[in-house]
Design a protein around this motif. Structure first.
Motif, PDB file in Angstrom:
ATOM      1  N   ASN A  84       0.836  -1.197   0.000  1.00  0.00           N
ATOM      2  CA  ASN A  84       0.000   0.000   0.000  1.00  0.00           C
ATOM      3  C   ASN A  84       0.876   1.255   0.000  1.00  0.00           C
ATOM      4  O   ASN A  84       1.307   1.704   1.048  1.00  0.00           O
ATOM      5  N   PRO A  85       1.191   1.855  -1.154  1.00  0.00           N
ATOM      6  CA  PRO A  85       0.810   1.360  -2.489  1.00  0.00           C
ATOM      7  C   PRO A  85       1.740   0.215  -2.883  1.00  0.00           C
ATOM      8  O   PRO A  85       2.175  -0.533  -2.003  1.00  0.00           O
ATOM      9  N   VAL A  86       2.081   0.104  -4.144  1.00  0.00           N
ATOM     10  CA  VAL A  86       2.931  -0.998  -4.576  1.00  0.00           C
ATOM     11  C   VAL A  86       4.304  -0.893  -3.921  1.00  0.00           C
ATOM     12  O   VAL A  86       4.780   0.188  -3.598  1.00  0.00           O
ATOM     13  N   GLN A  87       4.923  -2.039  -3.707  1.00  0.00           N
ATOM     14  CA  GLN A  87       6.300  -2.077  -3.221  1.00  0.00           C
ATOM     15  C   GLN A  87       7.234  -1.822  -4.405  1.00  0.00           C
ATOM     16  O   GLN A  87       7.037  -2.375  -5.479  1.00  0.00           O
ATOM     17  N   THR A  88       8.244  -0.994  -4.161  1.00  0.00           N
ATOM     18  CA  THR A  88       9.113  -0.555  -5.260  1.00  0.00           C
ATOM     19  C   THR A  88      10.570  -0.830  -4.939  1.00  0.00           C
ATOM     20  O   THR A  88      11.041  -0.526  -3.836  1.00  0.00           O
ATOM     21  N   THR A  89      11.276  -1.422  -5.910  1.00  0.00           N
ATOM     22  CA  THR A  89      12.720  -1.606  -5.841  1.00  0.00           C
ATOM     23  C   THR A  89      13.320  -1.088  -7.141  1.00  0.00           C
ATOM     24  O   THR A  89      12.827  -1.422  -8.223  1.00  0.00           O
ATOM     25  N   ALA A  90      14.366  -0.263  -7.055  1.00  0.00           N
ATOM     26  CA  ALA A  90      14.981   0.304  -8.256  1.00  0.00           C
ATOM     27  C   ALA A  90      16.500   0.241  -8.141  1.00  0.00           C
ATOM     28  O   ALA A  90      17.068   0.355  -7.048  1.00  0.00           O
ATOM     29  N   LEU A  91      17.148   0.068  -9.293  1.00  0.00           N
ATOM     30  CA  LEU A  91      18.604   0.029  -9.374  1.00  0.00           C
ATOM     31  C   LEU A  91      19.124   1.311 -10.005  1.00  0.00           C
ATOM     32  O   LEU A  91      18.405   1.998 -10.736  1.00  0.00           O
ATOM     33  N   GLY A  92      20.403   1.635  -9.714  1.00  0.00           N
ATOM     34  CA  GLY A  92      20.979   2.890 -10.184  1.00  0.00           C
ATOM     35  C   GLY A  92      22.122   2.696 -11.158  1.00  0.00           C
ATOM     36  O   GLY A  92      22.386   1.592 -11.654  1.00  0.00           O
ATOM     37  N   SER A  93      22.866   3.761 -11.375  1.00  0.00           N
ATOM     38  CA  SER A  93      23.890   3.779 -12.425  1.00  0.00           C
ATOM     39  C   SER A  93      25.090   2.890 -12.105  1.00  0.00           C
ATOM     40  O   SER A  93      25.825   2.504 -13.003  1.00  0.00           O
ATOM     41  N   ALA A  94      25.307   2.559 -10.818  1.00  0.00           N
ATOM     42  CA  ALA A  94      26.433   1.683 -10.467  1.00  0.00           C
ATOM     43  C   ALA A  94      26.026   0.217 -10.400  1.00  0.00           C
ATOM     44  O   ALA A  94      26.863  -0.643 -10.128  1.00  0.00           O
ATOM     45  N   ALA A  95      24.752  -0.077 -10.654  1.00  0.00           N
ATOM     46  CA  ALA A  95      24.263  -1.445 -10.475  1.00  0.00           C
ATOM     47  C   ALA A  95      24.899  -2.421 -11.451  1.00  0.00           C
ATOM     48  O   ALA A  95      25.233  -3.556 -11.076  1.00  0.00           O
ATOM     49  N   SER A  96      25.089  -2.005 -12.719  1.00  0.00           N
ATOM     50  CA  SER A  96      25.649  -2.938 -13.701  1.00  0.00           C
ATOM     51  C   SER A  96      27.042  -3.385 -13.289  1.00  0.00           C
ATOM     52  O   SER A  96      27.372  -4.576 -13.335  1.00  0.00           O
ATOM     53  N   ARG A  97      27.889  -2.454 -12.903  1.00  0.00           N
ATOM     54  CA  ARG A  97      29.249  -2.801 -12.498  1.00  0.00           C
ATOM     55  C   ARG A  97      29.238  -3.622 -11.209  1.00  0.00           C
ATOM     56  O   ARG A  97      30.006  -4.568 -11.062  1.00  0.00           O
TER      57      ARG A  97
END
Length: 850
Positions: A457-470
């Motif tokens: 409530n509301p949706v659960q959110t997970t996000a990756l950033g610019s260093a995630a690929s490395r």
């Protein structure tokens, strides 16, 4: 603790809260609104009140029929370890000032000594909580060595007894709690409730071992029963104000009195503020602070001489800037060198502010918050039918959790958003009847129903950033493509519904004057449903490249699944109690219990080598518990109690919280360990020496092991081990979170005197606790072991005979460096983080009752 020359009043031989007010007593009329206003006024005006109270000669009025019972015991600095049921304890003064007060309970419609009831329980009264600064459940563990409490934030909290209750690690909403938390008889389903400030607490009872035949909700490891102070027909009020270092301010106030001849009310308030113990060098602000407000109101209506109704409502609001952990070290893994922390951090030109966790420095870049609101209402009816006592408890509760976390725990933009919101509503209804068939046979029988809905409530959110690929793809062809994972976002909608119903009961049959047998039985039905839908968007457009899309979904899975499962269980226990001689009581108990089926509500791992979820893990088998216990309680002298207990608990299909160190399951998931065993020995004692010294001591030895767990996730140092060796056989290794040895020792020395011309007692008290080292990982790791530590708390002050106290206190007197827990970092690089325990704190508290 009251001084020896003070009187402890008893409401004798009456049904609690059933008596009529004494017509000779003056009555005041007030509304709940004015009560709240006056309570808050007391809080803010405390400094002025202190001066006025010092000049006051008003003696608190004696208890009247219908008033709340007195605290469980004033002996041994407020800690009484004994045997009890779900009951209000009364105090019977000893025959002389040097005699230890005997605690009485009335659980089975008769008054009996705590020492004679064959269930192991620790009872702590409200005065001890106030004097030692134990304002929430977390601080109880220092006085009760059988209790463990671990929390990285309110939602991710675990309350365990004897090492059992909740899986060690991040909380999963799809499982039941093995330790039941009850406040005035109402079951609190979410573990976040254990982080709330105590509001106007009278006593806390901690029952050890399965309690399903006497409690509404099934509990396989024990129960924590919190009893608050009840409305009184004698007008009264109380105020408490504390100041300390780190900007600590805590205020409490309560007001009680009659509304009519048959109705009394009570309103209580608590507020706590404190600066954070960690410092964020990036934002130049302290974090992990406290910001809590709570209010509780009750109305008692004596409908008839034998029928009373209690309406209660409460609301708590927490708004801390927290919580996070700090870098504690780096472990070598089995991954290639370019996929380990040192190489990855060097390629990103990153160095954390410190590798020493006790510098208490962090640089997390994402906003952090642990906002929660928890509240509800209840109606309790107590009816003395003449044949027995009928109790009904109807309750509604709601919990709203709105977090923001930085799951990588470092300043790099790897996991930039982690907001696992949760909203819970619960309805519960308990009917219970306790009565006597004859002088040798009495019983308790109950019916319990429970309904719970948990949703994002509301949706659960997970996000990756610019260093995630490395960070996450080091050593692969995609590691240099910073756009691949930058902005990749998972939005999760999850809804689960839990329904349960139970019929339970217990008999007590007196075979002879020395032997009693207590059989109990429970029939339980549970149904659980889940709808899980995680959708992934953002990051580099890979719609025309299935291979790259698979790489993205390996980090943040796109999963959809549903399940609907029910389960019926029969469990029970039988206890034999034997009293061979006066002041020596023994018991032996055998229990069969269970923890119902579990659901993975935070996602499941992918099938290795694919981006498809392993749906076989959506449902977790129920735990099956066999518990054995023997105990002896003695009172060798009228001023000493000495108790011993030995126990063995075997569990099949133990519900374990595991984490495979990948981004895809950064919150962990549930799995079954085949067999687990926990066994141990407990000692506790209370004593009073003369008129001026009281002490308590408790110690436990607890040995918890996985007897069989052949498919456990890899330990931190084995991260990167390829298939088919990507699981470990950890059979024979120790369970996480359990210290083999734990002790508590404390006491108080007091002497009569005067302060500013006012009579009272000078006192000094100290509490010592020790816990040996424990594993801080579901799969044992050489790098995630918490070393043993000891803590010393102390206080010194003056208690006026006119109802006010002033004392100075300190916690962690010697500023001991210790960890609450250690955890693997995000992405399996070998980095691990820790949560340092509280540093030394000190302050002053003023309390007054009038």
């Amino acid at each position: 603790m009251k001084s020896q020359d003070q009187t402890i009043s008893i409401a004798a031989a009456t049904t609690p809260n059933s008596g009529k007010p004494d017509a000779r007593q003056p009555r005041r009329r007030l509304t709940l609104g004015s009560a709240a206003s006056v309570a808050l006024l007391y809080l803010w005006a405390a400094p002025a009140l202190a001066q006025e109270l010092a000049q006051s000669a008003v003696v608190p009025p004696a208890a009247q029929p219908g008033d709340a019972a007195q605290p469980a015991s004033e002996s041994a600095a407020g800690v009484e370890v004994a045997q009890t049921e779900v009951a209000k304890a009364e105090v019977t003064p000893g025959n002389s000032p040097a005699v230890l007060d005997e605690v009485q309970v009335t659980a089975r419609r008769k008054t009996e000594s705590l020492q004679k009831v064959p269930i192991a329980v620790s009872v702590i009264n409200g005065d001890f909580l106030n004097q030692t600064g134990a304002f929430n459940v977390n601080r109880l563990k220092e006085a009760l060595p059988s209790v463990q409490f671990y929390s990285t934030n309110p939602r991710n909290s675990a309350l365990n007894i004897r090492g059992l209750g909740a899986p060690y690690g991040l909380t999963n909403d799809g499982i039941e709690q093995g330790v039941g938390l009850y406040i005035d008889g109402v079951y609190f389903a979410r573990p976040a409730a254990a982080t709330l400030d105590f509001i106007d607490v009278e006593q806390i009872e901690v029952l050890r071992g399965p309690q399903g035949t006497l409690y509404g909700k099934n509990t396989t490891a024990g129960a924590v029963n919190v009893t608050t102070k009840k409305p009184s027909f004698t007008p009264g009020s109380a105020v408490e104000l504390s100041y300390g270092n780190y900007g600590y301010v805590q205020g409490k106030a309560s007001l009680t009195g009659p509304l009519t001849d048959d109705i009394a009310a009570r309103i209580s308030f608590s507020g706590t503020q404190r600066d954070g113990f960690l410092y964020n060098v990036a934002t130049q602000d302290d974090v992990n602070d406290l910001s809590n407000l709570g209010i509780r109101g009750q109305i008692l209506y004596n409908v008839l001489d034998n029928l009373s109704l209690t309406f209660a409502g409460d609301w708590t609001r927490q708004r801390p800037e927290g919580y996070t952990q700090v870098v504690a070290g780096v472990a070598p893994t089995l991954r290639a060198e370019n996929r380990q922390y040192a190489a990855i951090a060097a390629s990103l030109n990153y160095t954390p502010p410190s590798f020493n966790a006790f510098d208490r420095l962090t640089d997390v870049g994402s906003p952090i918050q642990s906002y929660q609101d928890l509240g509800g209402g209840s109606l309790t009816a107590d009816w003395d039918t003449g044949y027995g006592k009928f109790t009904s408890i109807s309750a509604y509760r709601v919990w709203d959790w709105r977090p923001s976390n930085d799951r990588d725990f470092i300043g790099l933009p790897v996991n930039t958003v982690s907001a696992a919101t949760s909203y819970q509503e619960q309805l519960s209804q308990e009917f219970r009847f306790a009565g006597d068939i004859n002088d040798d046979l009495n019983y308790v029988v109950g019916l319990f129903g429970f309904h719970q809905v948990i949703k994002s409530n509301p949706v659960q959110t997970t996000a990756l950033g610019s260093a995630a690929s490395r960070w996450l793809l080091a050593g692969t062809a995609n590691a240099s493509n910073s756009a691949l994972l930058d902005g990749l976002t998972q939005r999760l909608s999850v809804r689960s519904v839990f329904d349960s119903a139970a019929l339970f009961g217990q008999l007590e049959w007196k075979l002879t004057d020395q032997i009693r047998v207590l059989p109990g039985l429970r029939l339980n039905y549970d149904r659980k449903k889940i709808n899980y839908d995680a959708q992934v968007s953002g990051g580099q457009d890979t719609s025309n490249d299935p291979a790259l899309r698979a790489v993205q979904l390996a980090q943040l899975p796109q999963q959809t699944y549903a399940d609907d499962i029910d389960d019926t269980n029969v469990s029970g226990q039988i206890t034999l109690a034997y009293n061979p001689i006066e002041d020596v009581d023994t018991y032996a108990t055998y229990s069969r219990s269970f923890k119902t089926v579990g659901l993975n509500t935070a996602g499941v791992p992918n099938i290795p080598g694919t981006s498809n979820p392993d749906l076989s893990l959506a449902t977790i088998k129920p735990e099956k518990v066999a518990h054995y216990e023997i105990g002896i309680k003695t009172r060798p002298f009228r001023r000493v109690t000495v108790n011993l207990a030995a126990f063995n608990t075997d569990i099949k299909d133990f519900q374990a919280q595991v984490q495979d160190n990948s981004a895809a399951t950064s919150r962990g998931y549930l799995a079954n360990a085949d067999k687990v065993r926990v066994r141990g020995v407990e000692f506790d004692s209370n004593a009073r020496f003369g008129e001026h010294v009281s002490v308590y001591a408790a110690a436990t030895y607890t040995d918890g092991k996985y007897r069989k767990f052949t498919n456990a996730p890899l330990s931190l140092e084995n991260t990167g081990r390829p298939r088919p060796n990507d699981v470990e056989d950890i059979s024979g290794s120790r369970l996480p979170g359990i210290s083999k040895f734990a002790t508590s020792l404390g006491g108080e020395l007091f002497t009569p005197g005067s302060f500013l011309g006012r009579a009272g007692d000078y006192f000094t008290g100290a509490d010592f606790s020790y816990r040996s080292g424990f594993s801080s990982s579901a799969t044992p790791s050489d790098y995630l072991n918490v070393d043993g530590y000891e803590l010393v708390n102390a206080r010194i002050g003056f208690r006026s005979s006119k109802g006010w106290d002033l004392y100075f206190w300190t916690r962690n007197l010697f500023d001991k460096h210790y960890y609450e827990l250690l955890s693997p970092g995000f992405g399996g690089t070998g980095l691990y983080v820790g949560q340092p325990g509280d540093p030394r704190t000190f302050g002053v508290t003023f309390r007054a009752e009038f």
